[in-house]
Design a protein around this motif. Structure first.
Motif, short mmCIF file in Angstrom:
data_model
loop_
_atom_site.label_atom_id
_atom_site.label_comp_id
_atom_site.label_asym_id
_atom_site.label_seq_id
_atom_site.Cartn_x
_atom_site.Cartn_y
_atom_site.Cartn_z
N UNK A 147 54.17 52.57 41.36
CA UNK A 147 53.74 51.39 40.62
C UNK A 147 52.31 51.52 40.12
N UNK A 148 52.04 50.87 39.01
CA UNK A 148 50.67 50.83 38.52
C UNK A 148 49.84 49.91 39.41
N UNK A 149 48.54 50.03 39.30
CA UNK A 149 47.65 49.15 40.05
C UNK A 149 47.90 47.69 39.69
N UNK A 150 48.16 47.44 38.42
CA UNK A 150 48.40 46.08 37.95
C UNK A 150 49.65 45.48 38.58
N UNK A 151 50.73 46.26 38.62
CA UNK A 151 51.98 45.70 39.17
C UNK A 151 51.86 45.50 40.68
N UNK A 152 51.12 46.37 41.38
CA UNK A 152 50.92 46.16 42.82
C UNK A 152 50.24 44.82 43.06
N UNK A 153 49.18 44.55 42.31
CA UNK A 153 48.45 43.30 42.49
C UNK A 153 49.29 42.10 42.05
N UNK A 154 50.09 42.28 41.02
CA UNK A 154 50.93 41.18 40.55
C UNK A 154 52.00 40.84 41.58
N UNK A 155 52.64 41.87 42.12
CA UNK A 155 53.66 41.63 43.15
C UNK A 155 53.03 41.00 44.40
N UNK A 156 51.86 41.51 44.78
CA UNK A 156 51.17 40.96 45.95
C UNK A 156 50.83 39.50 45.74
N UNK A 157 50.45 39.15 44.52
CA UNK A 157 50.11 37.76 44.23
C UNK A 157 51.33 36.86 44.36
N UNK A 158 52.46 37.30 43.83
CA UNK A 158 53.68 36.49 43.89
C UNK A 158 54.29 36.45 45.30
N UNK A 159 53.91 37.41 46.14
CA UNK A 159 54.38 37.41 47.53
C UNK A 159 53.36 36.77 48.47
N UNK A 160 52.27 36.28 47.90
CA UNK A 160 51.23 35.62 48.68
C UNK A 160 50.75 36.52 49.80
N UNK A 161 50.47 37.78 49.48
CA UNK A 161 49.97 38.74 50.45
C UNK A 161 48.49 38.47 50.69
N UNK A 162 48.04 38.40 51.95
CA UNK A 162 46.62 38.19 52.23
C UNK A 162 45.76 39.27 51.58
N UNK A 163 44.51 38.91 51.30
CA UNK A 163 43.64 39.82 50.56
C UNK A 163 43.43 41.15 51.28
N UNK A 164 43.27 41.12 52.58
CA UNK A 164 43.08 42.36 53.34
C UNK A 164 44.27 43.29 53.14
N UNK A 165 45.47 42.72 53.13
CA UNK A 165 46.69 43.53 52.98
C UNK A 165 46.91 43.96 51.54
#
Length: 273
Positions: A52-70
């Motif tokens: 995955x691109x850096x953008x999609x990792x962050x986008x998926x993390x945002x929609x999964x409500x992943x904590x910032x550290x993770x």
């Protein structure tokens, strides 16, 4: 024998993302729709067939409500640099934040207020908190001072809490929800420690949800605690920072104990100086 490929299958960004998706109980299709992607692409990322691109990792993390550290951990697992800093609170660059937090705590006085980190270690507290914990054994006040340990320990505030079983249940439920959301081993350790503390069974260890003895209804579960012969009632309010950009800041929480009845207001105004 563990190969490099098998290690990657269990520690790469794909399995990590799949773990967060399953924890949030979201299907690949639902996540794809949320993140403007496709279920096929999500599947390829999770199985390691697509990087995955850096953008999609962050986008998926945002929609999964992943904590910032993770989120940083996901980026590193995908081969990218961490996006979010983790700046110690005593760093000179955090001077404005520290000053603002200190002013906030003073502004809440005479009501008790404190600031805790992700594992409930106390970062700072005001004079209202100092009044409540007066007389607590010194060994419980040694750093790192932990709010959960201080509250539920048999030598801490627990013997003074009139509705201990209800308040203990509230705190354990709160930590349990956070563990489910954050997957924090450190918080799990705190939970297991305080959950194992023995619970006394005094005659007053009950709570009538209809209100206090005088008939005033409570609007939220109160913390009913004895102090110097007076019964004080508080409700807890917790605040966090909006859109933090630093891991340290993201994990800070400000808890305020607001008086739940006029008698508590009067007592605090006369006692905290």
């Amino acid at each position: 024998m563990t190969t490099a490929a098998s290690t990657k299958e269990t520690t790469g960004v794909g399995p990590l993302l799949r773990g967060w998706r399953e924890r949030r109980k979201v299907s690949q299709l639902e996540l794809a729709l949320r993140a403007d992607s496709s279920a096929r692409h999500i599947s390829f990322i999770e199985t390691g067939r697509s990087r995955p691109s850096e953008e999609i990792v962050l986008r998926l993390a945002d929609h999964l409500d992943v904590p910032m550290r993770d989120r940083n951990a996901l980026l590193v697992a995908a081969g990218y640099a961490p996006r979010f800093r983790e700046t110690p609170l005593d760093d000179p660059s955090m001077g404005a934040l520290r000053e603002g937090l200190e002013q906030l705590l003073r502004g809440y006085e005479p009501y008790p207020a404190l600031i805790v980190d992700a594992t409930y270690n106390v970062i700072a507290a005001n004079r209202g908190i100092a009044m409540i914990i007066d007389g607590i054994p010194e060994h419980l006040l040694q750093p790192p001072l932990n709010a959960m340990r201080l509250t539920l320990h048999p030598e801490g505030l627990a013997p003074k809490i009139r509705n201990l079983r209800e308040w203990r249940g509230h705190l354990l439920d709160q930590m349990d929800r956070q563990i489910a959301l954050q997957r924090s081993a450190a918080l799990r350790a705190v939970y297991e420690e305080v959950a194992a503390y023995p619970v006394a069974d005094p005659g007053a260890d009950t709570f009538d949800a209809g209100g206090e003895p005088g008939g005033m209804p409570y609007f939220a579960l109160p913390l009913r605690i004895e102090h110097d012969g007076h019964l004080l009632s508080f409700t807890s309010s917790i605040s966090t920072f909006n859109t933090p950009m630093d891991v340290t800041v993201a994990e800070l929480a400000i808890e305020t104990l607001l008086p739940a009845d006029p008698a508590t207001v009067k007592y605090l105004q006369s006692s905290v100086s």
